[in-house]
Design a protein around this motif. Structure first.
Motif, mmCIF file in Angstrom:
data_model
loop_
_atom_site.group_PDB
_atom_site.id
_atom_site.type_symbol
_atom_site.label_atom_id
_atom_site.label_comp_id
_atom_site.label_asym_id
_atom_site.label_seq_id
_atom_site.Cartn_x
_atom_site.Cartn_y
_atom_site.Cartn_z
ATOM 1 N N LYS A 139 9.030 -5.232 9.096
ATOM 2 C CA LYS A 139 8.628 -4.444 10.251
ATOM 3 C C LYS A 139 7.976 -5.394 11.254
ATOM 4 N N VAL A 140 8.481 -5.432 12.480
ATOM 5 C CA VAL A 140 8.007 -6.372 13.486
ATOM 6 C C VAL A 140 7.188 -5.645 14.540
ATOM 7 N N GLU A 141 6.001 -6.184 14.822
ATOM 8 C CA GLU A 141 5.137 -5.648 15.869
ATOM 9 C C GLU A 141 4.743 -6.780 16.808
ATOM 10 N N LYS A 142 4.766 -6.493 18.108
ATOM 11 C CA LYS A 142 4.374 -7.475 19.114
ATOM 12 C C LYS A 142 3.316 -6.862 20.019
ATOM 13 N N SER A 143 2.234 -7.623 20.245
ATOM 14 C CA SER A 143 1.162 -7.128 21.109
ATOM 15 C C SER A 143 0.269 -8.270 21.544
ATOM 16 N N ASP A 144 0.036 -8.372 22.852
ATOM 17 C CA ASP A 144 -0.930 -9.320 23.416
ATOM 18 C C ASP A 144 -0.776 -10.736 22.870
ATOM 19 N N GLY A 145 0.451 -11.227 22.834
ATOM 20 C CA GLY A 145 0.664 -12.613 22.444
ATOM 21 C C GLY A 145 0.746 -12.862 20.959
ATOM 22 N N ILE A 146 0.772 -11.798 20.157
ATOM 23 C CA ILE A 146 0.895 -11.946 18.706
ATOM 24 C C ILE A 146 2.144 -11.220 18.230
ATOM 25 N N THR A 147 2.933 -11.901 17.422
ATOM 26 C CA THR A 147 4.080 -11.271 16.772
ATOM 27 C C THR A 147 3.798 -11.202 15.281
ATOM 28 N N LYS A 148 3.868 -9.995 14.701
ATOM 29 C CA LYS A 148 3.628 -9.796 13.274
ATOM 30 C C LYS A 148 4.911 -9.320 12.608
ATOM 31 N N GLU A 149 5.250 -9.960 11.509
ATOM 32 C CA GLU A 149 6.351 -9.525 10.661
ATOM 33 C C GLU A 149 5.732 -9.011 9.366
ATOM 34 N N ILE A 150 5.672 -7.715 9.206
ATOM 35 C CA ILE A 150 4.946 -7.100 8.093
ATOM 36 C C ILE A 150 5.855 -6.957 6.884
ATOM 37 N N TYR A 151 5.431 -7.557 5.776
ATOM 38 C CA TYR A 151 6.224 -7.536 4.554
ATOM 39 C C TYR A 151 5.674 -6.588 3.497
ATOM 40 N N TYR A 152 4.400 -6.325 3.533
ATOM 41 C CA TYR A 152 3.818 -5.467 2.492
ATOM 42 C C TYR A 152 2.563 -4.783 3.007
ATOM 43 N N THR A 153 2.453 -3.495 2.731
ATOM 44 C CA THR A 153 1.243 -2.746 3.068
ATOM 45 C C THR A 153 0.940 -1.766 1.945
ATOM 46 N N ASN A 154 -0.302 -1.733 1.507
ATOM 47 C CA ASN A 154 -0.756 -0.738 0.532
ATOM 48 C C ASN A 154 -2.053 -0.142 1.049
ATOM 49 N N LYS A 155 -2.032 1.131 1.392
ATOM 50 C CA LYS A 155 -3.206 1.799 1.946
ATOM 51 C C LYS A 155 -3.966 2.617 0.909
ATOM 52 N N GLU A 156 -3.535 2.537 -0.350
ATOM 53 C CA GLU A 156 -4.240 3.241 -1.430
ATOM 54 C C GLU A 156 -4.446 2.293 -2.606
ATOM 55 N N LEU A 157 -5.004 1.138 -2.310
ATOM 56 C CA LEU A 157 -5.188 0.111 -3.325
ATOM 57 C C LEU A 157 -6.193 0.545 -4.389
ATOM 58 N N ASP A 158 -7.323 1.069 -3.948
ATOM 59 C CA ASP A 158 -8.324 1.672 -4.837
ATOM 60 C C ASP A 158 -8.843 0.723 -5.927
ATOM 61 N N ILE A 159 -9.158 -0.516 -5.543
ATOM 62 C CA ILE A 159 -9.829 -1.432 -6.465
ATOM 63 C C ILE A 159 -11.327 -1.220 -6.329
ATOM 64 N N LYS A 160 -11.985 -0.881 -7.429
ATOM 65 C CA LYS A 160 -13.421 -0.609 -7.400
ATOM 66 C C LYS A 160 -14.130 -1.444 -8.454
ATOM 67 N N GLY A 161 -15.366 -1.826 -8.146
ATOM 68 C CA GLY A 161 -16.134 -2.608 -9.099
ATOM 69 C C GLY A 161 -17.620 -2.551 -8.808
#
Length: 215
Positions: free
Chosen positions: A58-80
């Motif tokens: 997934k490619v995102e471009k904004s304000d001089g930055i180009t990001k190629e996103i390969y992995y996202t986890n929004k429910e990682l839930d590591i607790k300690g």
């Protein structure tokens, strides 16, 4: 100062992209009403963990930055818990980034046009004691399975203020740039933070070590 202002202007952009990622498939309320409980649970899990095909990031471009996103986890839930400190790492994202601006690239310790990996994590830290505790989550190092080690970039990461004067909770996004790695090759990272200490700077917990899979 110019570099700092430019970096600050992009923190919100990069953080927003980080926290908003993974929601590419949005169902209308009418469709959601027709889903069974099992189907809805499956859809939520798939939206929470997004592993993009390495050939089609997934490619995102904004304000001089180009990001190629390969992995996202929004429910990682590591607790300690370590000493009087509770912590949670609940989100992680791995991407490749390219900077089109010399000052911003310099802030990331890269050069304009160079491509490097960015691993971002969001975490929460809470002191459960009324006593002062020092715990510097935002100074923890990260090592990839590609054998590269770094610490959070001070220009782009949130400051989490390691001095906890009583029962205080902090949260923030920490951004780790790996100049010699490709995000699609990173399958795991290890986050390591020094043990917390009391107001006499004596350790009152253990070192924090968390192995995080990006698969």
């Amino acid at each position: 100062m110019k570099k700092k202002l430019l970096a600050l202007s992009l923190i919100a952009v990069m953080s927003l992209s980080f926290t908003a990622c993974g929601g590419g498939n949005t169902n209308s309320s009418s469709k959601a009403d027709t889903k069974t409980k099992t189907e809805a649970t499956t859809a939520a899990a798939e939206a929470a963990t997004e592993a993009v095909n390495e050939n089609e990031p997934k490619v995102e471009k904004s304000d001089g930055i180009t990001k190629e996103i390969y992995y996202t986890n929004k429910e990682l839930d590591i607790k300690g818990t370590t000493g009087t400190i509770n912590y949670t790492i609940d989100q992680i994202q791995a991407s490749n980034v390219t900077f089109d601006n010399d000052d911003i690239a310099s802030a990331a310790e890269m050069k304009k046009g160079d491509k490097g990996a960015l691993v971002a994590i969001h975490m929460t830290v809470e002191n459960t004691s009324d006593d002062t505790t020092y715990f510097y989550a935002d100074q923890a190092n990260m090592v990839t399975d590609t054998k590269e080690k770094t610490t959070p970039n001070v220009w782009f990461s949130d400051s989490m203020d390691g001095e906890y004067n009583g029962k205080i909770k902090n949260e923030g996004t920490l951004m780790y740039f790996f100049k010699n790695s490709d995000a699609k090759d990173i399958k795991s990272v290890k986050y390591t933070a020094d043990a917390p200490s009391n107001e006499n700077f004596e350790p009152n917990g253990n070192e924090v070590v968390e192995e995080i899979s990006l698969q």
